[in-house]
Scaffold this active site. Structure first.
Site, short mmCIF file in Angstrom:
data_model
loop_
_atom_site.label_atom_id
_atom_site.label_comp_id
_atom_site.label_asym_id
_atom_site.label_seq_id
_atom_site.Cartn_x
_atom_site.Cartn_y
_atom_site.Cartn_z
N GLY A 40 -11.38 10.73 -19.09
CA GLY A 40 -10.89 11.00 -17.74
C GLY A 40 -9.83 12.08 -17.66
N CYS A 76 -38.98 5.14 0.22
CA CYS A 76 -39.42 6.52 0.02
C CYS A 76 -40.80 6.70 0.67
CB CYS A 76 -39.49 6.83 -1.47
SG CYS A 76 -40.24 8.43 -1.84
N CYS A 83 -43.35 7.59 -2.66
CA CYS A 83 -43.70 6.61 -3.69
C CYS A 83 -43.39 5.18 -3.25
CB CYS A 83 -42.98 6.92 -4.99
SG CYS A 83 -41.21 6.57 -4.93
N CYS A 111 -37.30 10.00 -2.18
CA CYS A 111 -36.41 9.86 -3.34
C CYS A 111 -35.70 11.19 -3.58
CB CYS A 111 -37.22 9.55 -4.60
SG CYS A 111 -37.88 7.90 -4.64
N CYS A 128 -39.60 9.93 -8.67
CA CYS A 128 -40.63 9.77 -7.64
C CYS A 128 -42.02 10.08 -8.22
CB CYS A 128 -40.31 10.68 -6.47
SG CYS A 128 -41.10 10.21 -4.92
#
Lengths: 298, 282
Positions: A39, A249, A252, A274, A280
């Site tokens: 970080g 979606c 799909c 997607c 997808c």
């Protein structure tokens, strides 16, 4: 004509992965430091590249410094392998390394991405490199870089917390969409790059190494595998991901992926797709195969 | 170091703040006897020098003196806004009174600021963030003390604002839109958010009209009675000092020239400067 130019350049010869070896060593050293301090933003000497700063040079430099001849690269932009930016970055890497590339998340050893983390769970053998426009999570509350560094050093994050408090008081909820700040390893607050909130939980205790590169701002930071990454939240006001309940979606039929809203100007209709195109596609082929199998069974 | 058998909350030992190159003669050639706080040798400004005093638990100690006598410098050093050139300070609430708070790390200093001390500045712009709401300002102090429960924060903020007579309905307004007196009371609410045992008040009533001034003084007095907070009150207004404090220190040219019971100092001043100060009262 263009081919001739390209050929002549080939004769002159680029170094493997474009950047010279000394520069790659420096970037790898800074990356190691970033991994050692999860970080923490490590400054590095951001190199000139044949693309403009702000177009993924931070991520690209990390990728170029890590690539070996046997690596398989995947480049995505907002979840899509085929967008102009992704294609151009991929072409540059192939031109200077001749390594193999793929569209398949599972096949890739290194994935460079902008604004998304792939839907499929990544493994410990893979590295995800994220392109970062603004590495400083505290910038929204403190314009001075000198001061934000002191704030990180002293773990003085109250200003950012007050910002979240004010957001809730004023708007009834936290209004940050992408770039949702998260606490890494109980020490540093970091900007996870403009990934949607949807992707932030994937950083927590992951098997994969996540590397973040900001070329314009000259910073590298990292989340090593199995590191605690907690998005900032109040005890009585928890962090929430985007809500796609009731939506799926249009291609799909997935109900468990991050969806993009597509608006058709002429018909005025909204459809959802997607955002991760490879996910997808794989679902579509998988579905087709299953249908095919079903037919064979009959 | 503070002896634990005494009821001392804060002990200052030889605090000096010098701006400029500073030379060995700085301390000798400045001060009330010399009538200046600018060193004739090197031109350094001796804002305050050799300040030693004890603040007892639950007591209000006043510091009076003319403008530029080093009162605010002293308070700002104590709140770590400025770094003293020399000197030590001990808090009975921190490390058993054995640790000089000036030689602690910046993280520890931040802890002391956030958990043990509160400050109210003369100018609300210094103590408040004007682009955060009132509630946000109080919340900031609570968040530094690791309270991450929104409901609790809001509850505590409204409790404090009620106590300081700021309408709770205006909790989510920006202090920028408040009157000076109201801003000052929000500042007091913020300073008290974590129940600090020590409160530093730097000219809190300067620039307020008399009725508001009376309200703010009332509030401070009742806080001391109810919560037993030790306070250091800096003022150039002898009326404020007479009303609030048990003991008073008089400063001139960066030094303490006299310290004693407030009544005694006001009725029977010993030092020439204190006499001048008292006689100048209208």
């Amino acid at each position: 004509m263009i081919k001739q130019i390209v050929d002549s350049r080939k004769d002159k010869g680029y170094n493997f992965a474009f950047i010279d070896e000394q520069a790659k060593r420096e970037i790898r050293r800074k990356t190691l430091k970033a991994v050692a301090i999860p970080g923490y933003q490590v400054p590095f000497g951001s190199r000139e590249l044949p693309i403009a700063r702000g177009w993924g040079t931070g991520g690209l430099q990390i990728t170029l410094s890590l690539l070996g001849p046997d690596d398989v690269l995947k480049v995505i932009d907002q979840g899509c392998d085929g967008s102009v930016n992704a294609v151009n970055l991929r072409n540059l890497v192939v031109e200077t390394t001749k390594i193999a590339t793929t569209l398949d998340t599972e096949e890739a050893t290194i994935i460079q991405t902008r604004h998304r983390i792939p839907e499929e769970k990544m493994t410990g053998g893979q590295i995800l490199v994220l392109q970062v426009p603004y590495p400083e999570a505290l910038r929204i509350v403190e314009p001075s870089e000198a001061k934000t560094r002191v704030m990180h050093a002293e773990m003085d994050y109250s200003k950012l917390w007050v910002y979240l408090y004010e957001d809730i008081v004023r708007w009834g909820g936290i209004t940050i969409g992408a770039r949702y700040p998260a606490m890494v390893n109980k020490r540093y607050i970091m900007d996870p790059s403009p990934i949607p909130r949807w992707d932030v939980p994937k950083l927590h205790m992951a098997d994969t190494l996540y590397l973040f590169g900001a070329g314009r701002e000259k910073r590298i930071y990292a989340i090593p595998p199995h590191t605690e990454v907690i998005p900032l939240e109040f005890e009585d006001h928890k962090f929430r991901v985007e809500d796609f309940s009731g939506l799926s979606c249009g291609r799909c039929g997935s109900t468990s992926s991050f969806l993009d809203e597509i608006f058709d100007d002429s018909s005025g209709q909204k459809t959802y797709l997607c955002s991760d195109t490879n996910y997808c596609d794989r679902r579509l082929t998988g579905l087709a195969q299953r249908k095919g199998n079903a037919r064979n069974d009959r | 170091m503070i002896d634990n058998s005494t009821e001392i909350a804060l002990s200052l030992q030889g605090i000096s703040k010098i701006y400029g190159p500073s030379c060995p003669a700085c301390i000798q050639k400045t001060g009330p006897e010399m009538g200046t706080n600018i060193c004739p040798e090197c031109g350094s400004i001796v804002a305050c020098a050799d300040i030693s005093l004890d603040l007892h638990a639950g007591e209000i100690l006043g510091i009076v003196g003319e403008s530029g006598s080093g009162k605010s410098t002293l308070v700002k050093c104590l709140y770590f806004d400025l770094e003293p050139t020399y000197g030590e300070a001990y808090l009975s609430y921190y490390g058993n009174g054995r640790l000089n708070i000036f030689s602690e790390t910046s993280q520890k200093k931040r802890y002391i600021r956030n958990h043990i001390m509160g400050i109210v500045y003369q100018n609300p712009h210094m103590g408040l963030r004007m682009n955060f709401s009132c509630g946000g300002n109080v919340a900031e102090k609570l968040l530094t003390a690791d309270c991450y429960h929104l409901g609790k924060i809001r509850h505590r903020a409204s409790e404090l604002l009620t106590k300081t007579e700021v309408p709770v309905a205006r909790m989510d307004d920006l202090p920028r839109n408040f009157s000076g007196g109201m801003q000052q009371r929000v500042q007091i609410a913020k300073a008290m958010a974590n129940n600090p045992p020590i409160l530093l008040l730097d000219e809190v009533t300067t620039g307020l009209d008399v009725s508001v001034q009376a309200k703010v003084l009332d509030l401070i007095k009742s806080l001391q009675w109810e919560l037993g907070i030790s306070m250091l009150v800096v003022s150039h207004d002898l009326g404020v000092v007479r009303l609030l404090t048990n003991r008073t220190a008089v400063m001139k040219n960066g030094r303490i020239v006299e310290i004693g019971l407030t009544d005694q100092i006001l009725e029977d001043p010993q030092h020439v400067y204190t006499q001048l100060l008292i006689n100048s009262l209208l």
